[in-house]
Motif scaffolding. Sequence first.
Motif, mmCIF file in Angstrom:
data_model
loop_
_atom_site.group_PDB
_atom_site.id
_atom_site.type_symbol
_atom_site.label_atom_id
_atom_site.label_comp_id
_atom_site.label_asym_id
_atom_site.label_seq_id
_atom_site.Cartn_x
_atom_site.Cartn_y
_atom_site.Cartn_z
ATOM 1 N N HIS A 179 -7.876 7.824 5.948
ATOM 2 C CA HIS A 179 -8.275 6.674 5.153
ATOM 3 C C HIS A 179 -9.804 6.538 5.144
ATOM 4 N N HIS A 218 0.841 -1.204 0.000
ATOM 5 C CA HIS A 218 0.000 0.000 0.000
ATOM 6 C C HIS A 218 0.878 1.257 0.000
ATOM 7 N N GLU A 219 1.904 1.270 0.839
ATOM 8 C CA GLU A 219 2.768 2.448 0.918
ATOM 9 C C GLU A 219 3.611 2.591 -0.354
ATOM 10 N N HIS A 221 1.599 4.256 -2.959
ATOM 11 C CA HIS A 221 1.527 5.720 -2.826
ATOM 12 C C HIS A 221 2.654 6.379 -3.627
ATOM 13 N N GLU A 244 -6.018 7.020 -1.093
ATOM 14 C CA GLU A 244 -5.939 5.858 -0.209
ATOM 15 C C GLU A 244 -6.622 4.644 -0.842
ATOM 16 N N PHE A 277 -2.847 12.273 2.322
ATOM 17 C CA PHE A 277 -3.358 11.868 1.020
ATOM 18 C C PHE A 277 -4.881 11.953 1.037
HETATM 19 ZN ZN ZN Z 1 -2.182 5.205 2.640
#
Ligand code: ZN
Length: 272
Positions: free
Chosen positions: A243, A128-129, A132, A199, A194
């Motif tokens: 999120h 997930h990171e 980004h 997200e 973000f």
């Molecule tokens: Zn995130």
Amino acid sequence: MTTRRFLCLSLGALALCGCRGTATPVPVVAGDTIAHARAEIGDAPPPLRRQLAEGEVTATLRRISRRLEPPAWELCRDLGVGACDWYVAASRSRQLNASAGLDGRVAINRGILEYARSDDEVAFVMAHELAHHAANHVESARDDTSAGAAVGGLLAAVAVAAAAASGARTGAAENRRMIENAAGTGARIGRLAFSQAQEREADRLGLLVLHRAGYDPALARHFVVTMARASRRGEGQRLFETHPSGPERLAAFDATLAELRARGGTLPLRAG
Ligand SMILES: [Zn+2]
């Protein structure tokens, strides 16, 4: 700031939306599936925190980082918008949180590993990171002037992934030395804000990277439930400030996983 069109389309039961600030279409899930996810989260047992042996955090993150690198680079090159030069570091914080920050930093808190039951779960957080970065969220957040809000946290840098969008990997070894030399010296985590659409995109693309790395999304799914449960107890508040809600994340995870399986392990990266 660039202007992006809002574009929604249907793919079976799943709606995809090309939203402002995202590089790819992101899932928009229906209310009844969110309600179903909320019930599942409510019925789940409280997450258990386990003790980790000394060195287990860095060894685990290094192992997962190396496995996620190839598909993350591939995604980054396919998207062609983000920075494909990053490194992964362990934060000693026991909060259930992780972050993507400036200069290619991905920070995973010790707390993530304490709550995870398998590498698959940690890998979803890390993917997930990385997403980004691949989808250029970090740079767009910096443009929105929300960058630089540093929070404390000593870092023990453990693993490095570095590559240029062209595919050149000449910086990796150099970066790895730099970060390993910097271990424990007190680098600070920059926390960026973000958008919720970003997200959602990071969850979707992270799931793709996770799958391509050979991790089991069905096992990783449990951590979405864990994060939602922890959020209800307040332990994940900082994570969930930006999120989508836990039930929405879980419903979107399921929709994306179903799409991934229906498409034989791929996801469309362009709307239309
Ligand atoms: Zn995130």
